[in-house]
Design a protein around this motif. Structure first.
Motif, PDB file in Angstrom:
ATOM      1  N   ALA A 131      41.331  96.222 -65.290  1.00 17.65           N
ATOM      2  CA  ALA A 131      40.657  95.166 -66.051  1.00 17.65           C
ATOM      3  C   ALA A 131      39.283  94.859 -65.451  1.00 17.65           C
ATOM      4  N   ALA A 132      39.208  94.786 -64.130  1.00 20.99           N
ATOM      5  CA  ALA A 132      37.918  94.541 -63.473  1.00 20.99           C
ATOM      6  C   ALA A 132      36.959  95.706 -63.712  1.00 20.99           C
ATOM      7  N   GLY A 133      37.478  96.933 -63.698  1.00 21.74           N
ATOM      8  CA  GLY A 133      36.644  98.096 -63.976  1.00 21.74           C
ATOM      9  C   GLY A 133      36.113  98.081 -65.400  1.00 21.74           C
ATOM     10  N   PHE A 141      26.202 110.405 -73.758  1.00 27.66           N
ATOM     11  CA  PHE A 141      27.079 110.657 -72.622  1.00 27.66           C
ATOM     12  C   PHE A 141      27.040 109.554 -71.565  1.00 27.66           C
ATOM     13  N   GLN A 142      26.039 108.679 -71.615  1.00 29.43           N
ATOM     14  CA  GLN A 142      25.888 107.712 -70.532  1.00 29.43           C
ATOM     15  C   GLN A 142      27.077 106.768 -70.396  1.00 29.43           C
ATOM     16  N   SER A 143      27.691 106.388 -71.493  1.00 30.89           N
ATOM     17  CA  SER A 143      28.860 105.517 -71.443  1.00 30.89           C
ATOM     18  C   SER A 143      30.044 106.230 -70.790  1.00 30.89           C
ATOM     19  N   VAL A 144      30.219 107.507 -71.111  1.00 26.94           N
ATOM     20  CA  VAL A 144      31.307 108.301 -70.533  1.00 26.94           C
ATOM     21  C   VAL A 144      31.079 108.478 -69.030  1.00 26.94           C
ATOM     22  N   ALA A 145      29.851 108.805 -68.658  1.00 32.85           N
ATOM     23  CA  ALA A 145      29.533 109.018 -67.246  1.00 32.85           C
ATOM     24  C   ALA A 145      29.750 107.748 -66.436  1.00 32.85           C
ATOM     25  N   LEU A 146      29.342 106.620 -66.964  1.00 32.21           N
ATOM     26  CA  LEU A 146      29.531 105.362 -66.253  1.00 32.21           C
ATOM     27  C   LEU A 146      31.015 105.037 -66.094  1.00 32.21           C
ATOM     28  N   PHE A 147      31.812 105.320 -67.115  1.00 31.20           N
ATOM     29  CA  PHE A 147      33.260 105.110 -67.032  1.00 31.20           C
ATOM     30  C   PHE A 147      33.837 105.925 -65.867  1.00 31.20           C
TER      31      PHE A 147
END
Length: 176
Positions: free
Chosen positions: A23-25, A56-62
């Protein structure tokens, strides 16, 4: 009896720790994410500027958030040296659940799906992109991605590292 109760308590705390960290992540993922920009055209949403690096930036940050979280939490769980097999199984399941929780929290706090908002919007309306683990193309399921394996992969890396190289992993035993 107290030994098995102690192991069960440890396993329950491990699961709770992973879920809270998930949840914090998710909260951190949403806060650090810079929503992609896009425009509507013909009732569809398109990235502006278009390109895989932008999507891709959202995936990489995840992955950058989930993998280290998995490593740290599993390393802490591995400090308990009773019930190693139960710990491995619990950490694997808890890490997979934490990845799903991270995704659910991040996407619920982030902007809504732009493809849904694009339907009925006038052409060239600017809309922010939503958080997702795939390209924001029409017909794609936003959570169906191998990025969800980042949390369990990090957790298994942490467990292997601790079991092999932890304080007791390489200790020499006396032969006499």
């Amino acid at each position: 009896m107290s030994g098995s109760r102690s192991v069960l308590t440890h396993l329950a705390l491990t699961v709770v720790g992973f879920l809270v960290a998930g949840a914090a992540g998710g909260l951190l993922w949403e806060r650090l994410s810079d929503p992609t920009a896009g425009l509507t055209y013909d009732n569809q949403w398109y990235l502006e500027p278009a390109g895989p690096d932008v999507a891709f930036q959202s995936v990489a940050l995840f992955v950058v958030i989930a993998f280290p979280l998995g490593v740290v939490l599993a390393s802490v769980a591995a400090l308990w040296r009773d019930g190693e097999m139960a710990t491995v199984l619990t950490v694997l399941v808890a890490a997979a659940a934490a990845g799903l929780v991270m995704y659910a929290v991040g996407t619920s706090l982030g902007p809504p799906d732009p493809q849904v908002l694009a339907a009925g919007s006038p052409d060239y309306t600017p809309l922010p992109g939503g958080l997702g683990l795939t390209a924001p193309d029409r017909g794609r399921t936003p959570w169906m991605s191998t990025a969800l394996a980042a949390f369990p992969a990090g957790a298994m890396t942490g467990l292997v590292g601790m079991f092999l190289f932890g304080t007791q992993g390489l200790a020499r035993r006396s032969r006499g």
